[in-house]
Structures are given as structure tokens and as C-alpha cells.
Design a protein around this motif. Structure first.
Motif, PDB file in Angstrom:
ATOM      1  N   GLY A 191       0.739  -1.037   0.135  1.00 47.61           N
ATOM      2  CA  GLY A 191       0.384   0.233   0.128  1.00 47.61           C
ATOM      3  C   GLY A 191       0.489   1.213   0.059  1.00 47.61           C
ATOM      4  O   GLY A 191       0.356   2.073  -0.060  1.00 47.61           O
ATOM      5  N   THR A 192       1.227   1.443   0.902  1.00 42.93           N
ATOM      6  CA  THR A 192       2.555   2.311   0.976  1.00 42.93           C
ATOM      7  C   THR A 192       3.248   2.422  -0.708  1.00 42.93           C
ATOM      8  O   THR A 192       3.505   4.151  -1.260  1.00 42.93           O
ATOM      9  N   VAL A 193       4.229   1.454  -0.917  1.00 45.78           N
ATOM     10  CA  VAL A 193       5.135   1.257  -2.249  1.00 45.78           C
ATOM     11  C   VAL A 193       3.362   2.416  -3.369  1.00 45.78           C
ATOM     12  O   VAL A 193       3.865   2.923  -3.961  1.00 45.78           O
ATOM     13  N   SER A 194       2.666   1.729  -3.215  1.00 46.59           N
ATOM     14  CA  SER A 194       1.296   2.016  -4.273  1.00 46.59           C
ATOM     15  C   SER A 194       1.042   3.511  -3.917  1.00 46.59           C
ATOM     16  O   SER A 194       0.709   4.460  -4.719  1.00 46.59           O
ATOM     17  N   TRP A 195       1.437   3.688  -2.756  1.00 44.67           N
ATOM     18  CA  TRP A 195       0.562   5.670  -2.527  1.00 44.67           C
ATOM     19  C   TRP A 195       1.948   6.760  -3.169  1.00 44.67           C
ATOM     20  O   TRP A 195       1.370   7.540  -3.155  1.00 44.67           O
ATOM     21  N   PHE A 196       3.410   6.237  -2.453  1.00 47.33           N
ATOM     22  CA  PHE A 196       3.826   7.294  -3.274  1.00 47.33           C
ATOM     23  C   PHE A 196       4.031   6.766  -5.168  1.00 47.33           C
ATOM     24  O   PHE A 196       4.855   7.700  -5.547  1.00 47.33           O
ATOM     25  N   GLN A 197       3.417   6.008  -5.479  1.00 46.33           N
ATOM     26  CA  GLN A 197       3.134   6.240  -7.057  1.00 46.33           C
ATOM     27  C   GLN A 197       2.149   6.950  -7.719  1.00 46.33           C
ATOM     28  O   GLN A 197       2.477   7.272  -8.517  1.00 46.33           O
ATOM     29  N   ASN A 198       1.586   7.165  -7.046  1.00 44.90           N
ATOM     30  CA  ASN A 198       0.029   7.634  -6.748  1.00 44.90           C
ATOM     31  C   ASN A 198       0.543   8.862  -6.815  1.00 44.90           C
ATOM     32  O   ASN A 198       0.835  10.389  -5.765  1.00 44.90           O
ATOM     33  N   PRO A 199       0.765  10.334  -8.081  1.00 51.31           N
ATOM     34  CA  PRO A 199       0.543  11.511  -8.247  1.00 51.31           C
ATOM     35  C   PRO A 199       0.528  12.624  -7.042  1.00 51.31           C
ATOM     36  O   PRO A 199       0.384  13.481  -7.048  1.00 51.31           O
ATOM     37  N   SER A 200      -0.776  12.094  -6.662  1.00 56.42           N
ATOM     38  CA  SER A 200      -2.108  12.576  -5.532  1.00 56.42           C
ATOM     39  C   SER A 200      -1.417  13.004  -4.161  1.00 56.42           C
ATOM     40  O   SER A 200      -1.814  13.752  -3.592  1.00 56.42           O
ATOM     41  N   ALA A 201      -0.581  12.026  -4.024  1.00 61.24           N
ATOM     42  CA  ALA A 201      -0.192  11.371  -2.876  1.00 61.24           C
ATOM     43  C   ALA A 201       0.851  13.008  -2.219  1.00 61.24           C
ATOM     44  O   ALA A 201       0.632  13.434  -1.275  1.00 61.24           O
ATOM     45  N   GLY A 202       1.313  14.049  -2.946  1.00 64.04           N
ATOM     46  CA  GLY A 202       2.915  14.930  -3.143  1.00 64.04           C
ATOM     47  C   GLY A 202       3.627  14.023  -1.561  1.00 64.04           C
ATOM     48  O   GLY A 202       4.594  15.182  -1.066  1.00 64.04           O
ATOM     49  N   VAL A 203       3.600  13.052  -1.572  1.00 63.32           N
ATOM     50  CA  VAL A 203       4.960  12.381  -0.543  1.00 63.32           C
ATOM     51  C   VAL A 203       5.570  11.106  -0.718  1.00 63.32           C
ATOM     52  O   VAL A 203       5.262  10.464  -1.847  1.00 63.32           O
ATOM     53  N   SER A 204       7.112  10.854  -0.711  1.00 62.13           N
ATOM     54  CA  SER A 204       7.636  10.288  -0.449  1.00 62.13           C
ATOM     55  C   SER A 204       8.516   9.488  -0.162  1.00 62.13           C
ATOM     56  O   SER A 204       9.119  10.672   1.296  1.00 62.13           O
ATOM     57  N   ALA A 205       9.228   8.647   0.271  1.00 67.10           N
ATOM     58  CA  ALA A 205      10.628   8.001   1.037  1.00 67.10           C
ATOM     59  C   ALA A 205      11.229   7.490   0.092  1.00 67.10           C
ATOM     60  O   ALA A 205      11.510   6.809  -0.901  1.00 67.10           O
ATOM     61  N   THR A 222      12.420  -1.979  -0.824  1.00 67.20           N
ATOM     62  CA  THR A 222      12.309  -1.246  -2.027  1.00 67.20           C
ATOM     63  C   THR A 222      13.002   0.430  -2.268  1.00 67.20           C
ATOM     64  O   THR A 222      12.095   0.805  -0.802  1.00 67.20           O
ATOM     65  N   GLN A 223      13.230   0.835  -2.648  1.00 68.50           N
ATOM     66  CA  GLN A 223      13.894   1.300  -3.518  1.00 68.50           C
ATOM     67  C   GLN A 223      12.979   2.574  -3.895  1.00 68.50           C
ATOM     68  O   GLN A 223      12.922   2.071  -4.928  1.00 68.50           O
TER      69      GLN A 223
END
Length: 702
Positions: free
Chosen positions: A259-273, A285-286
Motif C-alpha cells: 500500500g505504501t509503495v502504491s501511495w508513493f506512486q500516486n501523483p496525488s500523494a505529494g509524499v515519498s521516501a 524497495t527503493q
């Protein structure tokens, strides 16, 4: 989690909608009453036609069966089943439409949340054309599970669905938020991938078995070799850096790995690590290049690297040893690459960064253990507790002790009655074993009552490296007195045992590095003598060291569990002659594989210490191999088939005083229960609760 907008549930049949909107009891009452959450899964499955085990596996993968008191995940997902409401995932409003339940109830009530997720899954199944005759086959639900992920990319949907089917195959056992044990028995499932057969799982290379075309010169390679590479959406990070990299920031995802990997791929998230670490096996996963700026810590973004850890801050079950070790190896790599000091000033929690209002990694993150792993090689070191006697009153029955560490550094004991641990715990010392120190137990003055000991560690040139002992009076521990001023420095692994057979426990330290030296300091009843090397190569880095009297001569010997893969999980013993340890000899060739937790104790009461291993996973098995004085006999035998689930802490001790060591587990988490399984000499009885609140998260329990 979120990402891909689900199709409308236009094909949901009228009969199903009516059933889901009903508020009555199941059509067929269960003959035996079930606990509330287990019953909720059964009811939702019966009402919706979604297989019960599939529902449980999805819930376990999303939340470890914990609703987190209605608090949202980072992707605005709620409850055990992670019903979400964000630009890429509308499963929460869809569940409300299908069931007629208010959104607030679906968010906060676990029964409603499970029922809502089952309705969504059934709607997806109808929309994808899953026939009624196929609904009872787990294999047929794979495309539905992939859709439930709401991933923006099919490759990430496969990552999600593959994990759910891994859980179905391996089986699982977890404690729900109310303490119920909910299990799925593993069964071989070969999922029908449908159109996903042509999709390569995110971060994996294409192979002939996937049916996918070879990837172009390629999928980008990760900068950290053990990792997958899956790029975050371009708008979720910044190209390049405006500052030098000086800090590693530790996060907790507040959601699942996929779910986190998917969220960071989502353009609407605005976040990443930069990195995400999986709970169950430490997979990495990097998602952002080290030289680019991840959006994870506000004003600290330009100079920091972010590592996300799968889980939720309020549930320590997510923080597995596999995760700690994998993350520590990654942090060691990053600090070496960028010349970052390996200390708490430069390896920090998200909550410690300026201008942030987050609480992660939270109170259950074990900083002492994590930093010991980082500084000892990333994959080894840390605190090893394979055996430690706890009969503090001297009545022949082992008791339990917890060290709070922190600013109070209290020590609490609950004594055994032979059938339980007496009353509420009692404070036996109000300042012992500070944060970062290793606490153990042993009878250091030979009076028949076990005492407590603390190794301060530290490095050369500091005031640390001291060893303190607090003697037992039978009803409390005296103040700590220094018994040695330089022993087990740094990341060395200390242990306790009577290695010369004089009735007083001594101290042992394993350098646990490439040298593999073992030093001993003998007790004279009031202090420990000089540290002397007793072995020059035993239990090097990555092995699990222990001490016990395996041949029954009254002198404790060395034991090491090499762990590793199934083909290399040997157990090596070095016998004590009273002044040194003999050469390491293999006593067993397959025991305590991988991340299992080995322990040492006399489980059959013959005077020779045996070996026990706890899988502490979905199987929750306990295996033993008994000593015949020159080897651990025969093949490993299962002595209990459900004891110590993921996140719990197991140990051994003779709690009923019959001369045979029993098994004990501290559940930690929100319940902090203590269960004991008594030894019959050939197996362990089922676990019985002996204490209902002991050993809080972050405390050391023995």
C-alpha cells in the motif's frame, strides 16, 4: 495505501445488495458461539460469498487485524480492512453505499469494517465476471484482490495480491485488537492470474514464467543492491539536492508495504521516501534515488534520507527482527556511503525532526536494539537472550522480571506460585539497567537466589564498559554495585553462566565479529576477575550465541546457532573444561532456521541443557532437540504447535519447580499478557495465561 479508481459496482446483484443491507443475524446460527471478530469474518464471508480465509488474509496484510481505534492510515484508510477514501481509492464510500452503514461506523467499528470490505470485494468480483460456481475457490479471486489494492500500476497490484496469496499458502495466526487469536491454515493455492499473468511484479525482472515481454534495457537498478527499484511518481519528490546528506530518518508507514509503495506512486500523494522496508521478511524497495530529495520530513528533506517501515506506531507486532536487521543493514550502507556518523544525532526518528508533528517511529520502536545492529554490522549483534535463570526468591520456581529502562530504570518482579505469577508485579529495584544497557540474570554469589546484572557497554576511552550487579534478598534487589570496570564493550554480546562449576555464575562476552573471540570473567562472590580469552573463534558475526550445560558436568558450555538458510542452520558446541572452551563441534545440522528464536534449557529434566526454537510467525510452532551429552538427539521434534506469534517474546524457565524447563511468552502489544506452556518431558502443554499485565513495550522481560 490507495491509487487506482475502482469501477462502479454496477453489476452488484439485487439479491446481494439486499443481503448486505440487512441488519439481522446470519441465516444459519453457529452451533458454538464465536468471539466477536472471528464471528465478524465468518458472517461477512457467509453474507457476501467472499471466502473467509481470503478476508482474513487481506485484513492481516493490511493491518495485522488491528483497527487502530478508528485512526486513519497515511493514505486515509480505516480499520482492519483499510477501507479508504482518497483520489485513487474510494472503497470507503463504496462500502457505505453497498451496506447502508454510515461512513463513521465503517471507520471505527471492526465488525462493520469487515462487512464493508467483503461487500466491496464481492462488488469487484461481480464487476469482473467471477461466476457463482467459482466463488468458493480461493485461486479464482486473484484479480479481485489485485483490484482491491487500488494500485495505480498493475505491477504494484501484483505485488499486493502476491503477498495476500503468500499468506494463504503459508498460513497465518494473529491477535486481533481484542486479544482473539485468529488463524488461517496454510493451503497450497495456485492463483489464476488472469490478465495479471502478463504483468511483471513491481521491482522484479521479467522472466519466462510471467509471460511478460523482456523489460527494456531495463528497469532501473536500485542503488542499494538487495533492494527492488520502483520509482515514486515524479511529483512526489524533487530532482537533486540543495544540501549535503547528513541524516537518516526512520519512519513508520501507517499502512502496509504494498500500500505504501502504491501511495508513493500516486501523483496525488505529494509524499515519498527513499526506501520502504517490509515487516515479514525485511524486503527493501527503493523509490527515490539517494541523490534526489524525497518528500518525507518537511524542512529536513534537503539533507536527509528517509526509510519507511511497514506498520503502525501503535502495534509493535509489525517490528519484526527481520525488519530490524534488514533496515539496520540498509542504514549501515547509507551511513558508510555518505560518511554519516552512526549515532542517534544523525540517525533520527521522524518525530525528532524540526518542524514535524508526526509521532513515528513511536514508543514501540526499539532504538537500543536498532542502533546495536547498525553499529555491529547491520545483520547481527544486538541483544541475545537464549537463557537466563530467574528464581529470585530461591524456592526452586523461576519468576519473571521486567526492566523498564528509560528515565526511571525500575525493575519489577512477579514471583511464581507454581500455577501463576503472584498478584500484581512488585518493584524490586528503582534504578538499574539504564537505556542502552543489557540486563541479564544469574546467581553471582552462589546463595541459591538469582540476581540481576547490567552491562553498560560503551567504547574505549569512555567511562562505560562497566558491569553492575544487584544481589537478591529474596524479596528485593540491593542497590547496584560495580563488579567489573571493563567487560563487553561496544556491540559485544554478553552472557551469564557458571563456566567453572563452582556454583557461582560468571560472565562471558562474544566479540561477535570477524575475530569471533570469547572472553570470561569469573565470579568470586563479590566481584568478577579479569577478563580472559577462553576461545579464539566462536559465534562470529551473524550467528546467535548462547551458554548452557549441555553435557551435564556442572560447567556451562558455549553454543552457537548459525541460523542462515535451511541447508546451513547448524548448532555448534564448545565444551568447558573449567578454564577454557574446547573446539567447536557440530551437535545438530538443522535447527533454528533464519529468523527463528532459539533458546537453551533443560526441558526433559535430565540435567543436560537442550535446545528449543520458536518460529514466532503464522505457524507459531515450537521445536526441541534434547541433549544426550554429546549431541542434540535425532531430528527436531515439534513440542507445541501454537505458541508465540509474531511480535511476541518467548523464553524458557522452570516455572512450576518440577525440574523441567517450561516455555513462556510475553505478548507485549496492548495486552501485555504472559502465557506459560508446562513441559511434560516430551512436549509442552497448551499455553495458559499466568499474568495479565506484565512487560510493557520497550521493556526487557526475562
Amino acid at each position: 495505501m490507495p491509487s487506482r479508481t475502482p469501477h462502479r459496482a454496477a453489476l452488484l446483484g439485487t439479491a446481494l445488495a439486499a443481503a448486505l443491507l440487512a441488519t439481522g443475524t446470519p441465516a444459519v446460527a453457529a452451533p458454538v458461539p464465536q468471539p466477536p471478530i472471528a464471528a465478524a469474518f465468518d458472517h461477512a464471508a457467509a453474507t457476501s460469498g467472499v471466502p473467509r480465509d481470503l478476508l482474513v488474509a487481506i485484513g492481516y496484510g493490511e493491518s495485522r487485524l488491528d483497527g487502530h481505534d478508528g485512526a486513519p492510515s497515511s493514505a486515509n484508510g480505516y480499520g482492519v480492512m483499510h477501507l479508504a477514501d482518497n483520489p485513487g481509492n474510494r472503497s470507503l464510500p463504496l462500502a457505505a453505499k453497498l451496506t447502508g452503514e454510515p461512513v463513521a461506523r465503517l471507520q471505527a467499528d471492526t465488525t462493520a469494517n469487515i462487512r464493508g470490505a467483503a461487500a466491496v470485494l464481492r462488488a469487484y468480483a461481480d464487476d469482473l465476471g467471477l461466476r457463482a460456481t467459482d466463488r468458493n475457490r480461493l485461486a479464482a479471486w486473484y484479480p479481485v484482490v489485485a483490484r482491491y489494492s487500488a494500485a495505480t500500476e498493475d505491477a504494484t497490484a501484483r505485488l499486493y495480491a502476491d503477498h495476500v496469496y503468500d499468506l494463504l499458502t503459508s498460513g497465518l495466526a494473529g491477535r486481533a485488537e481484542n486479544g482473539e487469536l485468529i488463524a488461517v491454515k496454510g493451503v497450497a493455492v495456485k492463483p489464476q492470474l488472469g490478465r495479471y499473468a502478463a504483468v511483471v511484479p513491481a521491482g522484479a525482472a521479467a522472466t519466462a514464467s510471467t509471460g511478460a515481454a523482456p523489460l527494456a534495457a531495463a528497469a532501473a537498478l536500485p542503488e542499494y543492491p538487495p533492494a527492488r527499484w520502483i520509482s515514486a511518481a515524479a511529483g512526489n519528490y524533487g530532482a537533486g539536492r540543495s544540501s549535503a546528506i547528513t541524516t537518516v530518518v526512520i519512519h513508520v508507514t501507517q499502512g502496509s508495504y504494498a500500500g505504501t509503495v502504491s501511495w508513493f506512486q500516486n501523483p496525488s500523494a505529494g509524499v515519498s521516501a527513499h526506501y520502504v522496508v517490509k515487516s515479514s521478511n525485511g524486503e527493501v524497495t527503493q523509490m527515490v534515488r539517494d541523490g534526489d530529495t524525497g518528500y518525507h520530513a518537511r524542512s529536513a528533506n534537503p539533507y536527509s534520507l528517509g526509510i519507511e517501515h511497514e506498520g503502525f506506531v501503535d502495534n509493535p507486532a509489525w517490528f519484526t527482527d527481520a525488519m530490524y536487521r534488514s533496515s539496520a543493514a540498509l542504514t549501515r550502507h547509507l551511513t558508510g556511503k555518505f560518511g554519516i556518523p552512526r549515532d542517534r544525532a544523525h540517525i533520527r526518528g521522524h518525530n525528532e525532526m524540526p518542524g514535524n508533528d508526526h509521532t513515528d517511529p513511536g514508543p514501540h520502536w526499539n532504538w537500543n536494539y536498532y542502533m546495536s545492529l547498525v553499529n555491529s554490522g547491520g545483520g547481527s549483534g544486538g541483544k541475545y537472550f537464549a537463557g537466563s535463570p530467574t528464581d529470585f526468591s530461591g524456592d526452586g520456581k523461576d519468576d519473571i522480571v521486567t526492566f523498564t529502562h528509560g528515565s526511571l530504570a525500575d525493575v519489577y518482579v512477579s514471583t511464581s506460585t507454581g500455577g501463576g505469577f503472584a498478584g500484581t508485579s512488585v518493584k524490586w529495584n528503582d534504578f538499574f539497567a539504564l537505556t542502552g544497557e543489557t540486563a541479564l540474570t544469574g546467581d553471582f554469589n552462589g546463595d541459591g537466589r538469582d540476581d540481576i546484572i547490567a552491562f553498560t557497554h560503551g567504547t574505549a576511552g569512555t567511562a562505560a564498559g562497566d558491569v553492575y550487579v544487584a544481589l537478591s534478598t529474596g524479596t528485593g534487589f540491593l542497590g547496584g554495585a560495580k563488579w567489573h570496570d571493563w567487560f563487553a564493550p561496544g556491540a559485544e554480546v554478553p552472557a551469564v553462566g557458571d563456566v567453572n562449576g563452582d556454583g557461582k555464575d560468571d560472565i562471558i562476552t562474544f566479540t561477535h565479529d570477524a575475530a569471533g573471540d570469547v572472553y570470561v570473567a569469573l565470579s568470586n562472590g563479590s566481584s568478577f576477575g579479569a577478563g580472559v580469552k577462553w576461545h579464539e573463534f566462536f559465534s562470529p558475526a551473524n550467528e546467535y550465541p548462547a551458554v548452557g550445560d549441555v553435557n551435564g558436568d556442572g560447567k556451562d558450555d558455549l553454543i552457537t546457532f548459525t541460523q542462515g538458510a535451511a541447508a546451513a542452520a547448524d548448532v555448534i558446541v564448545g565444551l568447558s573444561n573449567g578454564s577454557s572452551f574446547g573446539p567447536g563441534l557440530k551437535w545438530h545440522d538443522l535447527f533454528a532456521v533464519g529468523a527463528e528464536l532459539p533458546r537453551v534449557g533443560d526441558v526433559n529434566g535430565d540435567g543436560k541443557d537442550d535446545i528449543v526454537t520458536f518460529t514466532c510467525n503464522a505457524d507459531a510452532d515450537v521445536y526441541a532437540a534434547v541433549s544426550n551429552g554429546s549431541a542434540f538427539v535425532g531430528t527436531t521434534v515439534k513440542w507445541n504447535d501454537f505458541f508465540c506469534t509474531a511480535g511476541e517474546f518467548p523464553f524458557l524457565g522452570d516455572f512450576d519447580g518440577d525440574g523441567k524447563d517450561d516455555i513462556i511468552v510475553f505478548t507485549k502489544g496492548s495486552l501485555n499478557d504472559v502465557y506459560v506452556g508446562l513441559s511434560t518431558g516430551t512436549g509442552f502443554l497448551g499455553g495458559a495465561k499466568w499474568h495479565d499485565f506484565f512487560g510493557l513495550n520497550g521493556e526487557t522481560t526475562l
